[in-house]
Design a protein around this motif. Structure first.
Motif, PDB file in Angstrom:
ATOM      1  N   TYR A 477     -14.392 -14.043  -9.989  1.00  0.00           N
ATOM      2  CA  TYR A 477     -14.423 -12.530 -10.202  1.00  0.00           C
ATOM      3  C   TYR A 477     -15.097 -12.229 -11.541  1.00  0.00           C
ATOM      4  O   TYR A 477     -15.399 -11.253 -11.930  1.00  0.00           O
ATOM      5  CB  TYR A 477     -13.117 -11.993 -10.153  1.00  0.00           C
ATOM      6  CG  TYR A 477     -12.544 -11.750  -8.738  1.00  0.00           C
ATOM      7  CD1 TYR A 477     -12.862 -12.639  -7.550  1.00  0.00           C
ATOM      8  CD2 TYR A 477     -11.501 -10.919  -8.407  1.00  0.00           C
ATOM      9  CE1 TYR A 477     -12.447 -12.459  -6.420  1.00  0.00           C
ATOM     10  CE2 TYR A 477     -10.911 -10.826  -7.342  1.00  0.00           C
ATOM     11  CZ  TYR A 477     -11.207 -11.637  -6.269  1.00  0.00           C
ATOM     12  OH  TYR A 477     -10.679 -11.569  -4.997  1.00  0.00           O
ATOM     13  N   TYR A 557      -9.394  -0.140   1.334  1.00  0.00           N
ATOM     14  CA  TYR A 557     -10.635  -1.231   1.092  1.00  0.00           C
ATOM     15  C   TYR A 557     -11.844  -0.255   0.676  1.00  0.00           C
ATOM     16  O   TYR A 557     -12.717  -0.858   0.160  1.00  0.00           O
ATOM     17  CB  TYR A 557     -10.804  -1.506   2.478  1.00  0.00           C
ATOM     18  CG  TYR A 557      -9.490  -2.700   3.016  1.00  0.00           C
ATOM     19  CD1 TYR A 557      -8.525  -3.043   1.976  1.00  0.00           C
ATOM     20  CD2 TYR A 557      -9.404  -3.394   4.135  1.00  0.00           C
ATOM     21  CE1 TYR A 557      -7.650  -4.128   2.294  1.00  0.00           C
ATOM     22  CE2 TYR A 557      -8.522  -4.439   4.321  1.00  0.00           C
ATOM     23  CZ  TYR A 557      -7.563  -4.473   3.466  1.00  0.00           C
ATOM     24  OH  TYR A 557      -6.402  -5.399   3.972  1.00  0.00           O
ATOM     25  N   ASP A 560     -12.078   0.137  -2.785  1.00  0.00           N
ATOM     26  CA  ASP A 560     -12.328  -1.051  -3.381  1.00  0.00           C
ATOM     27  C   ASP A 560     -13.774  -1.600  -3.375  1.00  0.00           C
ATOM     28  O   ASP A 560     -14.354  -2.016  -4.343  1.00  0.00           O
ATOM     29  CB  ASP A 560     -11.488  -2.146  -2.792  1.00  0.00           C
ATOM     30  CG  ASP A 560     -10.573  -2.981  -4.138  1.00  0.00           C
ATOM     31  OD1 ASP A 560     -11.200  -2.892  -4.871  1.00  0.00           O
ATOM     32  OD2 ASP A 560      -9.699  -3.830  -3.642  1.00  0.00           O
ATOM     33  N   LYS A 603       3.510  -5.827  15.526  1.00  0.00           N
ATOM     34  CA  LYS A 603       4.677  -5.193  15.197  1.00  0.00           C
ATOM     35  C   LYS A 603       5.016  -3.890  15.749  1.00  0.00           C
ATOM     36  O   LYS A 603       6.164  -3.744  16.179  1.00  0.00           O
ATOM     37  CB  LYS A 603       4.590  -4.873  13.684  1.00  0.00           C
ATOM     38  CG  LYS A 603       5.100  -5.933  12.661  1.00  0.00           C
ATOM     39  CD  LYS A 603       5.049  -5.369  11.199  1.00  0.00           C
ATOM     40  CE  LYS A 603       3.489  -5.005  11.046  1.00  0.00           C
ATOM     41  NZ  LYS A 603       3.652  -4.751   9.349  1.00  0.00           N
ATOM     42  N   TYR A 604       3.971  -3.167  16.019  1.00  0.00           N
ATOM     43  CA  TYR A 604       4.003  -1.748  16.354  1.00  0.00           C
ATOM     44  C   TYR A 604       3.816  -1.518  17.894  1.00  0.00           C
ATOM     45  O   TYR A 604       3.934  -0.197  18.439  1.00  0.00           O
ATOM     46  CB  TYR A 604       3.375  -0.773  15.626  1.00  0.00           C
ATOM     47  CG  TYR A 604       3.657  -0.931  14.131  1.00  0.00           C
ATOM     48  CD1 TYR A 604       5.140  -0.977  13.666  1.00  0.00           C
ATOM     49  CD2 TYR A 604       2.777  -0.844  13.072  1.00  0.00           C
ATOM     50  CE1 TYR A 604       5.558  -1.108  12.322  1.00  0.00           C
ATOM     51  CE2 TYR A 604       3.332  -1.283  11.495  1.00  0.00           C
ATOM     52  CZ  TYR A 604       4.526  -1.238  11.498  1.00  0.00           C
ATOM     53  OH  TYR A 604       4.843  -1.311  10.136  1.00  0.00           O
TER      54      TYR A 604
HETATM   55  N1  LIG Z   1      -9.691  -7.414  -5.495  1.00  0.00           N
HETATM   56  C1  LIG Z   1      -9.240  -8.263  -4.562  1.00  0.00           C
HETATM   57  O1  LIG Z   1      -9.458  -9.407  -4.543  1.00  0.00           O
HETATM   58  C2  LIG Z   1      -8.455  -7.869  -3.440  1.00  0.00           C
HETATM   59  C3  LIG Z   1      -8.038  -6.534  -3.345  1.00  0.00           C
HETATM   60  N2  LIG Z   1      -7.371  -6.226  -2.296  1.00  0.00           N
HETATM   61  C4  LIG Z   1      -6.877  -4.756  -2.465  1.00  0.00           C
HETATM   62  O2  LIG Z   1      -5.323  -4.701  -2.409  1.00  0.00           O
HETATM   63  C5  LIG Z   1      -4.872  -3.601  -1.774  1.00  0.00           C
HETATM   64  C6  LIG Z   1      -3.783  -4.006  -0.739  1.00  0.00           C
HETATM   65  O3  LIG Z   1      -4.508  -4.484   0.456  1.00  0.00           O
HETATM   66  P1  LIG Z   1      -3.881  -5.207   1.824  1.00  0.00           P
HETATM   67  O4  LIG Z   1      -2.565  -5.984   1.339  1.00  0.00           O
HETATM   68  O5  LIG Z   1      -4.976  -5.936   2.339  1.00  0.00           O
HETATM   69  O6  LIG Z   1      -3.649  -4.103   2.689  1.00  0.00           O
HETATM   70  P2  LIG Z   1      -2.731  -2.959   2.662  1.00  0.00           P
HETATM   71  O7  LIG Z   1      -2.228  -2.241   1.260  1.00  0.00           O
HETATM   72  O8  LIG Z   1      -3.744  -1.799   3.282  1.00  0.00           O
HETATM   73  O9  LIG Z   1      -1.410  -3.023   3.487  1.00  0.00           O
HETATM   74  C7  LIG Z   1      -1.631  -3.290   4.800  1.00  0.00           C
HETATM   75  C8  LIG Z   1      -0.173  -2.704   5.420  1.00  0.00           C
HETATM   76  O10 LIG Z   1      -0.166  -1.379   5.350  1.00  0.00           O
HETATM   77  C9  LIG Z   1       0.897  -0.595   6.235  1.00  0.00           C
HETATM   78  N3  LIG Z   1      -0.108   0.222   6.867  1.00  0.00           N
HETATM   79  C10 LIG Z   1      -1.317   0.194   7.463  1.00  0.00           C
HETATM   80  N4  LIG Z   1      -1.687   1.350   7.953  1.00  0.00           N
HETATM   81  C11 LIG Z   1      -0.397   2.352   7.704  1.00  0.00           C
HETATM   82  C12 LIG Z   1      -0.548   3.577   8.103  1.00  0.00           C
HETATM   83  N5  LIG Z   1      -1.238   4.325   8.774  1.00  0.00           N
HETATM   84  N6  LIG Z   1       0.649   4.144   7.618  1.00  0.00           N
HETATM   85  C13 LIG Z   1       1.546   3.477   6.722  1.00  0.00           C
HETATM   86  N7  LIG Z   1       1.440   2.017   6.298  1.00  0.00           N
HETATM   87  C14 LIG Z   1       0.319   1.595   6.945  1.00  0.00           C
HETATM   88  C15 LIG Z   1       1.066  -1.870   7.287  1.00  0.00           C
HETATM   89  O11 LIG Z   1       2.101  -2.485   6.850  1.00  0.00           O
HETATM   90  P3  LIG Z   1       3.818  -2.148   7.209  1.00  0.00           P
HETATM   91  O12 LIG Z   1       3.391  -1.190   8.286  1.00  0.00           O
HETATM   92  O13 LIG Z   1       4.491  -3.370   7.490  1.00  0.00           O
HETATM   93  O14 LIG Z   1       4.319  -1.558   5.988  1.00  0.00           O
HETATM   94  C16 LIG Z   1       0.026  -2.907   6.869  1.00  0.00           C
HETATM   95  O15 LIG Z   1       0.168  -4.362   7.164  1.00  0.00           O
HETATM   96  C17 LIG Z   1      -6.063  -2.921  -1.195  1.00  0.00           C
HETATM   97  O16 LIG Z   1      -6.381  -1.789  -2.055  1.00  0.00           O
HETATM   98  C18 LIG Z   1      -6.882  -3.954  -1.220  1.00  0.00           C
HETATM   99  O17 LIG Z   1      -8.523  -3.187  -1.525  1.00  0.00           O
HETATM  100  C19 LIG Z   1      -6.942  -6.919  -1.415  1.00  0.00           C
HETATM  101  C20 LIG Z   1      -7.299  -8.305  -1.182  1.00  0.00           C
HETATM  102  C21 LIG Z   1      -8.162  -8.634  -2.316  1.00  0.00           C
END
Ligand SMILES: NC(=O)C1=CN([C@@H]2O[C@H](COP(=O)(O)OP(=O)(O)OC[C@H]3O[C@@H](n4cnc5c(N)ncnc54)[C@H](OP(=O)(O)O)[C@@H]3O)[C@@H](O)[C@H]2O)C=CC1
Ligand SMILES: CC(C)=CCC[C@@H](C)[C@H]1CC=C2C3=C(CC[C@@]21C)[C@@]1(C)CC[C@H](O)C(C)(C)[C@@H]1CC3
Length: 624
Positions: A477, A557, A560, A603-604
């Motif tokens: 990075y 995303y 990001d 899950k859903y």
């Molecule tokens: N810089 C980097 O290298 C990286 C950065 N990131 C960043 O990290 C952050 C987190 O990413 P990541 O963990 O991949 O994914 P998310 O934070 O998007 O988490 C996904 C989870 O959110 C919940 N979800 C999905 N849709 C909905 C909805 N409509 N309403 C409520 N809950 C929902 C679900 O979990 P549940 O329903 O079980 O709560 C799902 O599994 C992001 O901003 C990403 O851009 C990620 C990877 C690498």
């Protein structure tokens, strides 16, 4: 080998993953290798369950028979986990669960000879308007809920009840947990409103491969590939960026002698850095935050003092520089530092794998449980490995590598000044440093939000994350900053302004959407999110369908990716290398999105399909 407890064709109660709700299921088979039962729910969802997630129907039935119900009502009680009727659609999931566990008639009437199962589903009343306000039904809902609360059967699931009740006054969409289509991407089977549909389907001859067993990253073969490819790729980048002309025409970069990789002092520095971060992590400073409920209902506590850690680290680094420590060592010993971090990540991964072999099965992640040593080593087996209260996954994801990334960037700025004979870093270098520092500081400031991300909630901790946290993040990075040390790229004022605006736009989308989901997951009644429309799911959790999460399925995303663009632009277009992060990030996020889609569908069930129908695009509105 112990005898298999449940036999193919048995009707039992299966736990719905991620919740403590039990539904009637039929056993399709048992895999001796993974020790998992393949079961089918009445709605057609096939899953693999551990033995401890299965109970005999008898235990549940005894509590249910005291209820007097009309025949029609009784009939509707025997449906799939998330079935909805005009009256019942507004019930809490726990109530539905209670219903699900009270009756077992249809599938117990199964003709085992034919191996047919009767599935009864009732279509939702307002399927085409999934997220509408159902205020007209409120009174009815309350009455219904009251009845359900008085029912002893609902006590089976007090935790889920409590969680769902917290959400019960919100705008709820209706959902239908029908048998899923294979490509469940927003394509639901046609349903007829208010109609009882009886379907017959065959139990497959052999246990079907289900989503829960689908291996990511190319499966077992893929795991071998990634284990070799990821370190090789880091090596390639590090060697490439050191070249005067790092273009692809200069591929492959010359391989240095073996001694060039190793420096005991570098290893010492990396170990010291990790220990220093560990010390800051365990200090009783800052908030103790609760993670999301585990399948057991338990919530782990995390010391979220990341912001404190980066401030103390910055002060310590400033003091060291003031004392004459030459941080450009990081630039000149980049390869050695990367090698040292790599060795530590291997050591950590081996430790994680070995301890996961002795960990109770309910503490393991759903993935990373293939039975294949290499795959499980790569993907990670244990969900929340801890040494006492020291959470390893949380610590490594948020501290040494992430804060180390800023330290390396800063060292690159000093190296640029030294090598280019500048009094101050170039504008491009300043932008890259500030942008990425903002990203990290923001992540640490909102550290609690990481507890609702995929890595923390679902992924095991293994080589992929250990290597990602300790090597990938700090040593790839930082490519843009490293590149700028010897490849200056002057920026005009309009370019500078444009890039800053782009970064701010990306940051706004990223932060707002992540905070919205985090606030919602923590407390759906939070005034910041309580006005948003939702779809309820069978697990008791709801999905946001308006606000940021109603624009695309992964607005975070999108933000990001916009930020990633703003990080590469200051490096200009002379070489592909500083664009590496952008390209990698598109691949990573597209893959993560598809992994998350599968996981959420698992899950859903069809509530997720409903969400996908409502929110059609994944990351970029109207494009993807
Ligand atoms: N810089 C980097 O290298 C990286 C950065 N990131 C960043 O990290 C952050 C987190 O990413 P990541 O963990 O991949 O994914 P998310 O934070 O998007 O988490 C996904 C989870 O959110 C919940 N979800 C999905 N849709 C909905 C909805 N409509 N309403 C409520 N809950 C929902 C679900 O979990 P549940 O329903 O079980 O709560 C799902 O599994 C992001 O901003 C990403 O851009 C990620 C990877 C690498
Ligand atoms: C190819 C390979 C080895 C992949 C491993 C992926 C990891 C590098 C990333 C998985 C999720 C991450 C997150 C962040 C850093 C990269 C990893 C570990 C993150 C901590 C960066 C800062 C952000 O603000 C964040 C907290 C949202 C983010 C969370 C996910």
């Amino acid at each position: 080998m112990p005898p298999v407890k449940y036999q193919r064709g048995d009707t039992v109660m299966g736990r719905w993953p991620g919740s403590s709700l039990y539904y009637e299921v039929t056993v399709l088979g048992f895999d001796t290798k993974s020790q998992l039962y393949t079961v089918i729910y009445k709605d057609g969802t096939e899953l693999e369950l551990k033995e401890q997630d299965i109970k005999s129907v008898a235990g549940f039935q005894t509590r249910s028979r005291s209820r007097s119900r009309s025949p029609s009502r009784r009939r509707s009680r025997s449906r799939s986990p998330a079935r909805t009727t005009r009256r019942s659609s507004s019930r809490t999931a726990a109530a539905v669960a209670a219903a699900a566990i009270t009756e077992s008639a249809p599938s117990s009437r199964r003709d085992t000879k034919l191996r047919d199962v009767v599935e009864v589903t009732l279509s939702p009343q307002q399927k085409t308007k999934p997220a509408e306000n159902n205020s007209n039904n409120r009174h009815e809902e309350k009455e219904e809920k009251q009845k359900e609360e008085n029912n002893t059967a609902s006590k089976v699931n007090e935790k889920a009840q409590a969680q769902v009740e917290a959400e019960s006054d919100k705008n709820q969409g209706r959902y239908n947990l029908r048998r899923r289509k294979d490509d469940g991407d927003a394509k639901l089977a046609e349903t007829r409103p208010e109609q009882l549909v009886e379907k017959k389907y065959k139990i497959p001859a052999a246990p079907a491969t289900t989503l829960s067993t689908r291996l990511d990253f190319g499966g077992k073969i893929g795991a071998y590939f990634w284990l070799l490819f990821l370190p090789a790729w880091v090596l390639f980048l590090v060697l490439q960026v050191r070249q005067k002309d790092p273009s692809l025409t200069n591929f492959p970069p010359p391989l240095p002698a073996l001694e060039a990789f190793w420096d005991a002092q570098a290893l010492g520095f990396v170990i010291l850095w990790i220990l220093f971060q560990a010390l800051l992590y365990i200090l009783p400073v800052g908030k103790l935050s609760e993670g999301m409920p585990l399948t057991s209902g338990e919530r782990l506590q995390y010391r979220t003092n990341g912001f404190f850690a980066i401030v103390v680290s910055a002060v310590a680094v400033a003091a060291a520089v003031h004392q004459g420590v030459d941080l450009t060592y990081i630039h000149s010993h980049f390869l050695e530092l990367a090698t040292a971090s790599f060795l530590i990540s291997i050591f950590l991964s081996v430790y994680l794998y070995v301890r996961s072999r002795y960990t109770a099965s309910e503490e393991l992640a759903l993935g990373g449980n293939s039975g294949n040593v290499v795959y499980d080593f790569f993907k990670g087996h244990e969900l929340n490995p801890r040494i006492k209260n020291f959470d390893l996954k949380f610590f490594f994801e948020m501290r040494p590598g992430l804060i180390g990334w800023c330290l390396i960037n800063f060292a690159m700025a000093l190296a640029e000044m030294k090598l280019q004979g500048l009094d101050a870093p170039s504008n491009s270098m300043i932008l890259v440093n500030i942008f990425q520092l903002l990203y990290v500081v923001d992540g640490l400031w909102n550290e609690e939000a990481i507890l609702t991300t995929m890595d923390l909630m679902h992924d095991g901790f293994g080589f992929m994350l250990a290597f990602g946290d300790l090597v990938w993040v700090p040593f790839t990075y930082t490519m843009q900053a490293y590149y700028l040390v010897t490849h200056p790229n002057p920026l005009s004022l309009p370019a500078l302004t444009g890039i800053i605006i782009l970064k701010l736009v990306g940051f706004y989308i990223f932060r707002k959407s992540n905070s919205e989901k985090n606030a919602f997951r923590r407390n759906p009644l939070d005034p910041k999110v309580s006005h948003l429309k939702t779809i309820r799911t069978a697990t008791g959790k709801s999905l946001l369908v308006s606000g940021w999460w109603g624009v695309v399925r992964h607005p975070n995303y999108l933000g990001d990716l916009i930020m990633a663009l703003a990080w590469s632009l200051p490096c200009g277009f002379s070489h592909l290398l500083p664009w590496y992060y952008m390209i990698y990030f598109i691949i990573l996020l597209v893959h993560r999105d598809s992994r998350d889609m599968s996981e959420c569908r698992r899950k859903y069930g069809s509530a997720w399909d409903e969400y996908c129908r409502t929110v059609r695009y994944r990351i970029i509105p109207r494009v993807y």
